[in-house]
Design an enzyme around this catalytic site. Sequence first.
Site, PDB file in Angstrom:
ATOM      1  N   ASP A 198      23.511  41.881  47.853  1.00  0.00           N
ATOM      2  CA  ASP A 198      22.995  42.118  46.502  1.00  0.00           C
ATOM      3  C   ASP A 198      22.423  40.877  45.835  1.00  0.00           C
ATOM      4  O   ASP A 198      21.809  40.968  44.777  1.00  0.00           O
ATOM      5  CB  ASP A 198      24.115  42.682  45.607  1.00  0.00           C
ATOM      6  CG  ASP A 198      24.508  44.074  46.047  1.00  0.00           C
ATOM      7  OD1 ASP A 198      23.596  44.870  46.327  1.00  0.00           O
ATOM      8  OD2 ASP A 198      25.714  44.362  46.116  1.00  0.00           O
ATOM      9  N   HIS A 222      32.696  39.077  49.697  1.00  0.00           N
ATOM     10  CA  HIS A 222      32.695  40.368  50.371  1.00  0.00           C
ATOM     11  C   HIS A 222      34.060  40.576  51.012  1.00  0.00           C
ATOM     12  O   HIS A 222      34.639  39.619  51.521  1.00  0.00           O
ATOM     13  CB  HIS A 222      31.594  40.408  51.446  1.00  0.00           C
ATOM     14  CG  HIS A 222      31.267  41.789  51.874  1.00  0.00           C
ATOM     15  ND1 HIS A 222      32.010  42.458  52.812  1.00  0.00           N
ATOM     16  CD2 HIS A 222      30.299  42.634  51.464  1.00  0.00           C
ATOM     17  CE1 HIS A 222      31.496  43.664  52.974  1.00  0.00           C
ATOM     18  NE2 HIS A 222      30.462  43.797  52.157  1.00  0.00           N
TER      19      HIS A 222
HETATM   20  N1  ACO Z   1      33.087  34.879  42.028  1.00  0.00           N
HETATM   21  C1  ACO Z   1      34.169  34.121  41.786  1.00  0.00           C
HETATM   22  N2  ACO Z   1      35.337  34.270  42.462  1.00  0.00           N
HETATM   23  C2  ACO Z   1      35.404  35.224  43.393  1.00  0.00           C
HETATM   24  C3  ACO Z   1      34.308  36.063  43.680  1.00  0.00           C
HETATM   25  C4  ACO Z   1      33.109  35.855  42.955  1.00  0.00           C
HETATM   26  N3  ACO Z   1      32.045  36.604  43.195  1.00  0.00           N
HETATM   27  N4  ACO Z   1      34.655  36.944  44.641  1.00  0.00           N
HETATM   28  C5  ACO Z   1      35.922  36.672  44.954  1.00  0.00           C
HETATM   29  N5  ACO Z   1      36.390  35.634  44.213  1.00  0.00           N
HETATM   30  C6  ACO Z   1      37.698  35.000  44.319  1.00  0.00           C
HETATM   31  C7  ACO Z   1      38.790  35.857  43.703  1.00  0.00           C
HETATM   32  O1  ACO Z   1      38.984  35.556  42.343  1.00  0.00           O
HETATM   33  C8  ACO Z   1      39.971  35.492  44.561  1.00  0.00           C
HETATM   34  O2  ACO Z   1      40.434  34.215  44.147  1.00  0.00           O
HETATM   35  P1  ACO Z   1      42.016  33.839  44.273  1.00  0.00           P
HETATM   36  O3  ACO Z   1      42.334  33.900  45.735  1.00  0.00           O
HETATM   37  O4  ACO Z   1      42.120  32.471  43.669  1.00  0.00           O
HETATM   38  O5  ACO Z   1      42.761  34.885  43.473  1.00  0.00           O
HETATM   39  C9  ACO Z   1      39.378  35.313  45.951  1.00  0.00           C
HETATM   40  O6  ACO Z   1      38.018  34.909  45.700  1.00  0.00           O
HETATM   41  C10 ACO Z   1      39.416  36.573  46.800  1.00  0.00           C
HETATM   42  O7  ACO Z   1      38.761  37.609  46.061  1.00  0.00           O
HETATM   43  P2  ACO Z   1      39.176  39.127  46.033  1.00  0.00           P
HETATM   44  O8  ACO Z   1      38.777  39.749  44.753  1.00  0.00           O
HETATM   45  O9  ACO Z   1      40.625  39.270  46.449  1.00  0.00           O
HETATM   46  O10 ACO Z   1      38.297  39.696  47.208  1.00  0.00           O
HETATM   47  P3  ACO Z   1      38.030  41.209  47.490  1.00  0.00           P
HETATM   48  O11 ACO Z   1      37.846  41.297  48.954  1.00  0.00           O
HETATM   49  O12 ACO Z   1      39.082  42.066  46.874  1.00  0.00           O
HETATM   50  O13 ACO Z   1      36.683  41.508  46.682  1.00  0.00           O
HETATM   51  C11 ACO Z   1      34.399  41.593  46.137  1.00  0.00           C
HETATM   52  C12 ACO Z   1      35.421  41.494  47.272  1.00  0.00           C
HETATM   53  C13 ACO Z   1      34.728  42.794  45.240  1.00  0.00           C
HETATM   54  C14 ACO Z   1      33.029  41.827  46.768  1.00  0.00           C
HETATM   55  C15 ACO Z   1      34.414  40.265  45.318  1.00  0.00           C
HETATM   56  O14 ACO Z   1      34.066  39.181  46.150  1.00  0.00           O
HETATM   57  C16 ACO Z   1      33.485  40.333  44.091  1.00  0.00           C
HETATM   58  O15 ACO Z   1      33.922  40.791  43.046  1.00  0.00           O
HETATM   59  N6  ACO Z   1      32.213  39.866  44.248  1.00  0.00           N
HETATM   60  C17 ACO Z   1      31.248  39.980  43.149  1.00  0.00           C
HETATM   61  C18 ACO Z   1      30.712  41.398  43.084  1.00  0.00           C
HETATM   62  C19 ACO Z   1      29.774  41.704  44.216  1.00  0.00           C
HETATM   63  O16 ACO Z   1      28.865  40.924  44.517  1.00  0.00           O
HETATM   64  N7  ACO Z   1      29.956  42.883  44.820  1.00  0.00           N
HETATM   65  C20 ACO Z   1      29.058  43.363  45.904  1.00  0.00           C
HETATM   66  C21 ACO Z   1      29.816  43.420  47.200  1.00  0.00           C
HETATM   67  S1  ACO Z   1      28.735  43.858  48.509  1.00  0.00           S
HETATM   68  C22 ACO Z   1      28.514  45.489  48.304  1.00  0.00           C
HETATM   69  O17 ACO Z   1      29.312  46.230  47.858  1.00  0.00           O
HETATM   70  C23 ACO Z   1      27.245  46.004  48.748  1.00  0.00           C
END
Ligand code: ACO
Length: 430
Positions: free
Chosen positions: A363, A306
């Site tokens: 979720d 998140h």
């Molecule tokens: N699985 C694997 N790796 C992940 C995940 C995940 N679910 N989420 C983040 N990471 C990793 C990224 O690859 C990144 O790694 P790095 O630092 O080595 O490059 C690091 O964790 C940071 O991730 P970001 O994408 O920069 O985080 P951001 O804050 O931009 O994204 C998000 C947040 C979109 C929620 C992300 O965690 C994600 O894609 N999660 C899966 C989708 C999801 O569950 N979305 C629902 C969110 S809650 C909502 O909207 C109600």
Amino acid sequence: MSNTAKFDLDGTVYEFPTLEGCEGEKAIDISTLRSKTGYITLDDGYGNTGSCSSAITFIDGDKGILRYRGIPIEELAEKSTFIEVAYLLIYGHLPKRSEMRKFSDMLTENQILHENMKHHFEGFPDHSHPMAMLSSMINASSCFYPGLMGPASRDRFDKHAARLISQVRTIAAFSYRKSRGLPITYPKPAYKYTPNFLHMMFSEPYAEYEPKVEVLRALDLIFLLHADHEQNCSTSTVRMVASSQANLFASAAAGVCALWGPLHGGANQAVIEMLQEIHTSGDDGRRFIEEAKDKNSGKRLMGFGHRVYRNYDPRAKIIKGACDALFKALKISDPLLEIAQRLEDAALHDSYFVERKLYPNVDFYSGIIMRAIGIPTEMFTVLFAIGRMPGWIANFKEIIEDPKSRINRPRQVYVGPTLSHYVPMAEREE
Ligand code: ACO
């Protein structure tokens, strides 16, 4: 806290006021940055940008705190209902009995769609995604309520807000019936909000759907937990559209579109698809965890991570408890729940997820509850939209009631071609 922040830019020191929110979060007011210095800020994805001041929802992502109008989500989940929370979010206080009755009556009076709206459903191809229908139909509603076009008065706002909360549920259920080729079921005035939704979804002309109390409570809780979440992608979109003085329905339709994506509200559908894929492949989850850690795999552990929470999402904790209670009460089991529990356990003990502070979000378990209730997967994000509607409306209200509100218009750092000139087609190299 210092009252000013000092920046040294090109040898000149500039001062900008700082401010502190009522829960101690600190900000630098850079609204005069460009006029004073010629610089703008660059913050891809807005991770450090406060786009507004808001009095609706407070989140402390490090501590895993979420409060609507100051009240902890845990208390609301235990003691309140979705409709009471909708009132709280929109009007800023818990309703008195008389206010609650009036609000509830307005929802009932406004639940039926204009009869001509039904013709719009006929135009969608079978198997259209209900999110596409939902955003289109909310936007189309603008055509039926001319009062929406005038300046937003309090009277009009109250009525349109009630209409939107009530009708989003009617449109959602009609969209589902249409996508399955089923006859439309009209709402019943005697039913409350959540039972009425299930009635419109599942009652047939020849058989009335009778939901169990546990099912009603679980669904109402899901709506409640999704009701607001400060400046997330869809709410920021609603505020962006509202800032141009577009009407409430247009702003909410834009919110639905933003919510649809799998990185936002669409994650609840993506989680179940992921669990199903793991189940079908015979993996116990371990292979998928390895793939989710590999950036080249194109896979992520959906329902994890998140932007704001660097701790357990408090909504996920509540939903997980509700999920266990529902399965126990209904005496059911689901292999996908077992896979989800294994994935969660593995991720919480895996350095990749621990170091990045990736925890289950709202979720991760919500889809499993919705599946147990019998909600089809393609409707999951639609249910999220029904739940989020009061939050979008509350944010819309903040914009229209703010005398200092300006159109939202970010800037950019241009990185395209510098000045170049038009070349006639005949002179262009093939
Ligand atoms: N699985 C694997 N790796 C992940 C995940 C995940 N679910 N989420 C983040 N990471 C990793 C990224 O690859 C990144 O790694 P790095 O630092 O080595 O490059 C690091 O964790 C940071 O991730 P970001 O994408 O920069 O985080 P951001 O804050 O931009 O994204 C998000 C947040 C979109 C929620 C992300 O965690 C994600 O894609 N999660 C899966 C989708 C999801 O569950 N979305 C629902 C969110 S809650 C909502 O909207 C109600």
